[in-house]
Design a protein around this motif. Structure first.
Motif, short mmCIF file in Angstrom:
data_model
loop_
_atom_site.label_atom_id
_atom_site.label_comp_id
_atom_site.label_asym_id
_atom_site.label_seq_id
_atom_site.Cartn_x
_atom_site.Cartn_y
_atom_site.Cartn_z
N THR A 92 0.82 -1.04 -0.15
CA THR A 92 -0.01 -0.01 0.06
C THR A 92 0.68 1.24 0.04
N LEU A 93 0.44 2.17 -0.92
CA LEU A 93 1.09 3.43 -0.75
C LEU A 93 0.29 4.65 0.23
N SER A 94 1.09 5.37 0.66
CA SER A 94 0.44 6.19 1.73
C SER A 94 0.69 7.54 1.42
N SER A 95 1.11 7.93 0.18
CA SER A 95 1.08 9.26 -0.42
C SER A 95 0.84 9.21 -1.75
N PRO A 96 0.53 10.58 -2.26
CA PRO A 96 0.30 10.63 -3.85
C PRO A 96 1.61 10.41 -4.56
N ARG A 97 1.80 9.97 -5.70
CA ARG A 97 2.80 9.93 -6.31
C ARG A 97 3.56 11.38 -6.47
N HIS A 98 4.88 11.32 -6.30
CA HIS A 98 5.55 12.71 -6.72
C HIS A 98 6.48 12.39 -7.83
N LEU A 99 6.55 13.30 -8.89
CA LEU A 99 7.30 13.32 -10.14
C LEU A 99 8.94 13.68 -9.56
N ILE A 100 9.86 12.78 -9.84
CA ILE A 100 11.24 13.11 -9.53
C ILE A 100 12.19 13.14 -10.66
N SER A 101 11.78 12.58 -11.89
CA SER A 101 12.56 12.84 -13.02
C SER A 101 11.90 12.46 -14.31
N VAL A 102 12.22 13.64 -15.26
CA VAL A 102 11.54 13.22 -16.67
C VAL A 102 12.82 13.05 -17.50
N PRO A 103 12.51 12.51 -18.87
CA PRO A 103 13.70 12.65 -19.68
C PRO A 103 13.91 13.84 -20.40
N GLU A 104 14.93 14.67 -20.04
CA GLU A 104 15.40 15.90 -20.47
C GLU A 104 16.67 16.02 -21.18
N TYR A 105 17.82 15.26 -20.78
CA TYR A 105 19.04 15.30 -21.58
C TYR A 105 18.82 14.63 -23.13
N ASP A 106 19.73 14.98 -24.12
CA ASP A 106 19.67 14.52 -25.20
C ASP A 106 19.95 13.01 -25.36
N TRP A 107 20.67 12.57 -24.31
CA TRP A 107 21.24 11.38 -24.41
C TRP A 107 19.97 10.28 -23.59
N GLU A 108 18.94 10.82 -22.96
CA GLU A 108 18.07 10.23 -22.70
C GLU A 108 16.67 10.05 -23.45
N LYS A 109 16.91 10.73 -24.64
CA LYS A 109 15.89 10.78 -25.71
C LYS A 109 16.17 9.84 -27.04
N LEU A 110 17.40 9.34 -26.86
CA LEU A 110 17.82 8.60 -28.15
C LEU A 110 17.09 7.50 -28.28
N GLY A 111 16.81 7.20 -29.73
CA GLY A 111 16.02 5.99 -29.96
C GLY A 111 14.58 6.22 -30.08
N ALA A 112 14.01 7.50 -29.79
CA ALA A 112 12.57 7.56 -29.75
C ALA A 112 12.40 9.25 -30.26
N ASN A 113 10.99 9.55 -30.59
CA ASN A 113 10.77 10.75 -30.90
C ASN A 113 9.81 11.44 -30.01
N GLY A 114 9.41 10.64 -28.83
CA GLY A 114 8.48 11.44 -27.87
C GLY A 114 7.01 11.62 -28.62
N GLU A 115 6.55 10.85 -29.45
CA GLU A 115 5.37 10.70 -30.12
C GLU A 115 4.84 9.54 -29.40
N ASP A 116 3.37 9.47 -29.82
CA ASP A 116 2.61 8.30 -29.46
C ASP A 116 3.11 6.96 -29.70
N GLU A 117 3.56 6.21 -28.75
CA GLU A 117 4.00 4.62 -28.79
C GLU A 117 5.33 4.85 -29.31
N ASP A 118 6.22 6.06 -29.18
CA ASP A 118 7.56 5.97 -29.35
C ASP A 118 8.11 6.81 -28.31
N PRO A 119 8.07 6.44 -27.14
CA PRO A 119 8.06 7.41 -26.01
C PRO A 119 9.91 7.67 -25.54
#
Length: 302
Positions: free
Chosen positions: A163-190
């Motif tokens: 059981t979780l006892s708190s809401p979810r909290h965002l701590i990281s998103v893909p922001e650097y270029d190297w985190e985005k390689l291999g995808a285009n950030g569109e539907d089904e290619d995240p």
């Protein structure tokens, strides 16, 4: 750095989850898409030839009957739990679930306890448990909404193993270029942040994770460090601006790690393709083990 085992029908090399417990090494993996197996050995090297034991088979016709991904074995208060992403055959329905066996034997049979989710109940995979300063936290990779455009890392406090006892909290998103390689950030290619795993080095909390597409040679291992007081606060985390491990002269597409502390070193387990592989396919991936070396906040894997 050494190869542990190649992809096998009865024990997957993907997303290697290894723990050390009561003097032995255990590894947990999904098998045949709808079951989970565990292996055990006295040494890391022994895992390569250990015989898998099937400890869970998903009940068909349920929301958790198919596409079991990246199971993780955790021992909490002397009992065994497996956290695993499951769906009904439709990836958009992937959620995190908890299996339990009610005892201290990781190779005993497990039963389904149920879903572990925050109140938003959004798409979720790669859940892991982190203990820090007397509290337990659940960290996972998920979508912000209903679209498969980016996988972010979220964290929540845990009330108990289910059981979780708190809401979810965002701590990281893909922001650097190297985190985005291999995808285009569109539907089904995240764009991808996934495979979080917690570790404490010299009294400081880190989360390793994987960036870039898991399906390509750019997949890599990255890390973030808790520099503030509250793990639920995104501003309390410092994300390292470069991955801590990418391709080297042995492997490429290295990612989704687990980490085991022995008496004098941190062993890091991950999956990757051999450097000379020209065809990038899942049935060519292998599990590897290296030593994670820390030097004043910088990391290397040898």
């Amino acid at each position: 750095m050494n190869k542990l085992f190649d992809f096998k029908d009865d024990f997957s090399s993907r997303d290697p989850d290894v723990i050390r417990y009561d003097g032995k090494f255990y590894a947990c993996a999904a098998s045949a898409g709808n079951s989970i197996s565990v292996i055990c050995a006295d040494t890391v090297e022994g895992l390569a030839n250990a015989t898998p034991k099937k400890v869970y088979v998903a009940e068909q016709g349920t929301p958790y009957s198919k596409e079991l991904w990246a199971p993780e074995l955790h021992i909490i208060d002397g009992k065994c739990y497996i956290y695993v992403a499951c769906d009904d055959g439709n990836n958009h329905n992937h959620r995190m679930y908890v299996l339990e066996n009610g005892c201290a034997d990781p190779m005993a049979s497990y039963t389904m306890h149920g879903k572990i989710a925050d109140e938003t109940d959004k798409w979720a995979i790669d859940g892991t448990v982190i203990e820090w300063e007397g509290e337990r936290y659940f960290v996972w990779s998920g979508w912000e909404g209903e679209r498969n455009v980016a996988q972010n890392l979220y964290i929540a406090k845990m009330k108990d193993p289910y059981t979780l006892s708190s809401p979810r909290h965002l701590i990281s998103v893909p922001e650097y270029d190297w985190e985005k390689l291999g995808a285009n950030g569109e539907d089904e290619d995240p764009f991808i942040n996934e495979g979080p795993y917690g570790l404490v080095i010299d009294g400081e909390l880190y989360i390793t994770y994987s960036g870039a597409g898991s399906w390509c040679e750019h997949y890599c291992i990255a890390a973030m460090k808790l520099v503030g007081k509250d793990p639920l606060d995104r501003e309390a985390w410092h994300k390292l601006p470069e991955p801590i491990f990418t391709a080297n002269d042995m492997v490429k597409g290295a990612g989704h790690c687990s980490i085991v502390r022995t008496e004098d070193e941190n062993l890091l387990f991950f999956h990757a393709w051999e450097k000379e592989e020209t065809v990038i396919e899942w049935n060519r991936v292998a599990a590897w083990c290296g030593k994670l070396v820390s030097d004043d906040g910088t990391f290397s894997i040898i």
